[in-house]
Design an enzyme around this catalytic site. Sequence first.
Site, PDB file in Angstrom:
ATOM      1  N   ALA A   1       0.875  -1.172   0.000  1.00 48.88           N
ATOM      2  CA  ALA A   1       0.000   0.000   0.000  1.00 48.88           C
ATOM      3  C   ALA A   1       0.913   1.223   0.000  1.00 48.88           C
ATOM      4  O   ALA A   1       2.095   1.138   0.342  1.00 48.88           O
ATOM      5  CB  ALA A   1      -0.882  -0.020   1.226  1.00 48.88           C
TER       6      ALA A   1
ATOM      7  N   GLU B   1      -0.536  -9.276  -0.554  1.00 49.67           N
ATOM      8  CA  GLU B   1      -1.961  -9.551  -0.272  1.00 49.67           C
ATOM      9  C   GLU B   1      -2.792  -9.516  -1.553  1.00 49.67           C
ATOM     10  O   GLU B   1      -3.715 -10.311  -1.726  1.00 49.67           O
ATOM     11  CB  GLU B   1      -2.487  -8.536   0.756  1.00 49.67           C
ATOM     12  CG  GLU B   1      -1.908  -8.796   2.145  1.00 49.67           C
ATOM     13  CD  GLU B   1      -2.149  -7.663   3.124  1.00 49.67           C
ATOM     14  OE1 GLU B   1      -1.861  -6.498   2.772  1.00 49.67           O
ATOM     15  OE2 GLU B   1      -2.621  -7.925   4.235  1.00 49.67           O
TER      16      GLU B   1
ATOM     17  N   GLY C   1       0.729  -5.028   1.004  1.00 51.27           N
ATOM     18  CA  GLY C   1      -0.496  -5.062   0.204  1.00 51.27           C
ATOM     19  C   GLY C   1      -0.272  -5.701  -1.157  1.00 51.27           C
ATOM     20  O   GLY C   1      -1.209  -6.245  -1.748  1.00 51.27           O
TER      21      GLY C   1
ATOM     22  N   GLU D   1       5.088  -5.237   7.032  1.00 51.06           N
ATOM     23  CA  GLU D   1       4.393  -4.163   7.756  1.00 51.06           C
ATOM     24  C   GLU D   1       4.920  -3.958   9.166  1.00 51.06           C
ATOM     25  O   GLU D   1       4.913  -2.852   9.696  1.00 51.06           O
ATOM     26  CB  GLU D   1       2.883  -4.456   7.821  1.00 51.06           C
ATOM     27  CG  GLU D   1       2.149  -4.347   6.501  1.00 51.06           C
ATOM     28  CD  GLU D   1       2.109  -5.639   5.696  1.00 51.06           C
ATOM     29  OE1 GLU D   1       2.949  -6.545   5.934  1.00 51.06           O
ATOM     30  OE2 GLU D   1       1.233  -5.736   4.809  1.00 51.06           O
TER      31      GLU D   1
HETATM   32  N1  DAK Z   1       4.650   3.174  -0.592  1.00 51.33           N
HETATM   33  C1  DAK Z   1       5.067   4.333  -1.141  1.00 51.33           C
HETATM   34  N2  DAK Z   1       6.202   4.463  -1.831  1.00 51.33           N
HETATM   35  C2  DAK Z   1       6.963   3.374  -2.002  1.00 51.33           C
HETATM   36  C3  DAK Z   1       6.613   2.124  -1.463  1.00 51.33           C
HETATM   37  C4  DAK Z   1       5.387   2.038  -0.731  1.00 51.33           C
HETATM   38  N3  DAK Z   1       4.942   0.881  -0.208  1.00 51.33           N
HETATM   39  N4  DAK Z   1       7.588   1.228  -1.765  1.00 51.33           N
HETATM   40  C5  DAK Z   1       8.496   1.900  -2.485  1.00 51.33           C
HETATM   41  N5  DAK Z   1       8.136   3.204  -2.625  1.00 51.33           N
HETATM   42  C6  DAK Z   1       8.846   4.284  -3.326  1.00 51.33           C
HETATM   43  C7  DAK Z   1      10.043   4.762  -2.537  1.00 51.33           C
HETATM   44  O1  DAK Z   1       9.639   5.712  -1.583  1.00 51.33           O
HETATM   45  C8  DAK Z   1      10.880   5.365  -3.641  1.00 51.33           C
HETATM   46  O2  DAK Z   1      10.347   6.621  -3.972  1.00 51.33           O
HETATM   47  P1  DAK Z   1      11.306   7.927  -4.099  1.00 51.33           P
HETATM   48  O3  DAK Z   1      12.042   8.000  -2.827  1.00 51.33           O
HETATM   49  O4  DAK Z   1      12.173   7.597  -5.294  1.00 51.33           O
HETATM   50  O5  DAK Z   1      10.356   9.045  -4.348  1.00 51.33           O
HETATM   51  C9  DAK Z   1      10.630   4.434  -4.829  1.00 51.33           C
HETATM   52  O6  DAK Z   1       9.414   3.757  -4.527  1.00 51.33           O
HETATM   53  C10 DAK Z   1      11.702   3.381  -5.015  1.00 51.33           C
HETATM   54  O7  DAK Z   1      11.881   2.713  -3.778  1.00 51.33           O
HETATM   55  P2  DAK Z   1      13.307   2.504  -3.082  1.00 51.33           P
HETATM   56  O8  DAK Z   1      14.221   3.631  -3.413  1.00 51.33           O
HETATM   57  O9  DAK Z   1      13.040   2.224  -1.633  1.00 51.33           O
HETATM   58  O10 DAK Z   1      13.800   1.190  -3.862  1.00 51.33           O
HETATM   59  P3  DAK Z   1      14.807   0.099  -3.356  1.00 51.33           P
HETATM   60  O11 DAK Z   1      15.056  -0.749  -4.547  1.00 51.33           O
HETATM   61  O12 DAK Z   1      15.971   0.693  -2.629  1.00 51.33           O
HETATM   62  O13 DAK Z   1      13.983  -0.754  -2.256  1.00 51.33           O
HETATM   63  C11 DAK Z   1      12.045  -1.935  -1.423  1.00 51.33           C
HETATM   64  C12 DAK Z   1      12.899  -1.527  -2.665  1.00 51.33           C
HETATM   65  C13 DAK Z   1      10.798  -2.633  -1.951  1.00 51.33           C
HETATM   66  C14 DAK Z   1      12.841  -2.895  -0.562  1.00 51.33           C
HETATM   67  C15 DAK Z   1      11.676  -0.664  -0.604  1.00 51.33           C
HETATM   68  O14 DAK Z   1      11.120   0.305  -1.516  1.00 51.33           O
HETATM   69  C16 DAK Z   1      10.673  -0.920   0.474  1.00 51.33           C
HETATM   70  O15 DAK Z   1      11.004  -1.433   1.546  1.00 51.33           O
HETATM   71  N6  DAK Z   1       9.417  -0.488   0.246  1.00 51.33           N
HETATM   72  C17 DAK Z   1       8.356  -0.570   1.244  1.00 51.33           C
HETATM   73  C18 DAK Z   1       7.870  -1.997   1.391  1.00 51.33           C
HETATM   74  C19 DAK Z   1       6.808  -2.081   2.466  1.00 51.33           C
HETATM   75  O16 DAK Z   1       7.037  -1.788   3.655  1.00 51.33           O
HETATM   76  N7  DAK Z   1       5.619  -2.498   2.085  1.00 51.33           N
HETATM   77  C20 DAK Z   1       4.469  -2.626   2.991  1.00 51.33           C
HETATM   78  C21 DAK Z   1       3.747  -1.308   3.067  1.00 51.33           C
HETATM   79  S1  DAK Z   1       2.395  -1.369   4.204  1.00 51.33           S
HETATM   80  C22 DAK Z   1      -5.102  -1.237   3.622  1.00 51.33           C
HETATM   81  C23 DAK Z   1      -4.807  -2.129   2.639  1.00 51.33           C
HETATM   82  C24 DAK Z   1      -3.518  -2.650   2.564  1.00 51.33           C
HETATM   83  C25 DAK Z   1      -2.554  -2.263   3.478  1.00 51.33           C
HETATM   84  C26 DAK Z   1      -2.876  -1.404   4.498  1.00 51.33           C
HETATM   85  C27 DAK Z   1      -4.137  -0.869   4.575  1.00 51.33           C
HETATM   86  N8  DAK Z   1      -6.377  -0.581   3.768  1.00 51.33           N
HETATM   87  C28 DAK Z   1      -7.366  -0.905   2.695  1.00 51.33           C
HETATM   88  C29 DAK Z   1      -6.704   0.342   4.714  1.00 51.33           C
HETATM   89  C30 DAK Z   1      -1.184  -2.699   3.287  1.00 51.33           C
HETATM   90  C31 DAK Z   1      -0.145  -2.082   3.933  1.00 51.33           C
HETATM   91  C32 DAK Z   1       1.184  -2.150   3.349  1.00 51.33           C
HETATM   92  O17 DAK Z   1       1.401  -2.711   2.284  1.00 51.33           O
END
Ligand code: DAK
Length: 259
Positions: free
Chosen positions: A67, A113, A110, A133
């Site tokens: 997400a 998911e 997400g 998360e």
């Molecule tokens: N959200 C927003 N931006 C994201 C992102 C994300 N989940 N994942 C990556 N990006 C963005 C980064 O901020 C970066 O943007 P800039 O800084 O260039 O503007 C760009 O994508 C490239 O990412 P990285 O520079 O970080 O790339 P790397 O290759 O170094 O790293 C990575 C890749 C996948 C390991 C890293 O980006 C990462 O850890 N990303 C976050 C992964 C994460 O934590 N995912 C879970 C998020 S929480 C809901 C429904 C669903 C959910 C919740 C509520 N409701 C309906 C209410 C689900 C929640 C989640 O998924």
Amino acid sequence: MELQYLIVEEDIRPGVTLIRLNRPKVLNALCTPLMEELATTLERLEKEERTKVVVLTGNEKAFAAGADIKEMMDATAVSMAKKEMFEVWDRIKRVKLPIIAAVSGYALGGGCELAMLCDMIVASETAQFGQPEIKIGVIPGAGGTQRLTRAIGKARAMEFILTGKFFSAQQAYEWGLVNKVVPKELYLEEALKLAQEIAAMPAFAVRMAKDAILKAHELSLQEGLYYERKNFYLLFASHDQKEGMKAFVEKRKPQWKDE
Ligand code: DAK
């Protein structure tokens, strides 16, 4: 509807529509308007009845990295409840068309998911799955604790959800989360091939089968068996049941009408 976050190719193979998530700069982070577009597109395809199977993909680097954290960071419990944030996920869950996720690169949070909400997953050997998360102070909210646990078992789900670490396509395959793992040049082709194989089957029977299989996660065995039986009976009201059995007896290829 003008699409900003998706690329849709209808009839990429007979009866198969390909939907690409298209926010490459942020690794296909699933912002609310993207999810809205996805649910609305799937509902449209279902209503129009030309599409028999959907393949959902991202790009080589990411299926979806979760997400959109930036969109979510200032949310409150009340703002999320008021917006019914999960409704769009429920709309996707209600889609009766089979959906195959073609996953390359990251399928996280997400994104994982969403892949699990699909009916099958074809993965590139580069795919990485995870529910990270915990590392940002929350837990999976769109089904991860339930679907991952059912798919790979309690012990593994505990390990990966409580640590947030990723697991590989090969592990996902060995644990039953994905249907196949293929070299990275082939993941989309393999997903399309599988889609085409299913699209050649009688669509109403396919829909009844998907419906009954999904109930296996929700009902007791006895209730599930009754549910299956009702769908089985219902198919005897279809043209395709008569045609399928007649064609078998007459040793010819069946002509499906999808009704
Ligand atoms: N959200 C927003 N931006 C994201 C992102 C994300 N989940 N994942 C990556 N990006 C963005 C980064 O901020 C970066 O943007 P800039 O800084 O260039 O503007 C760009 O994508 C490239 O990412 P990285 O520079 O970080 O790339 P790397 O290759 O170094 O790293 C990575 C890749 C996948 C390991 C890293 O980006 C990462 O850890 N990303 C976050 C992964 C994460 O934590 N995912 C879970 C998020 S929480 C809901 C429904 C669903 C959910 C919740 C509520 N409701 C309906 C209410 C689900 C929640 C989640 O998924």
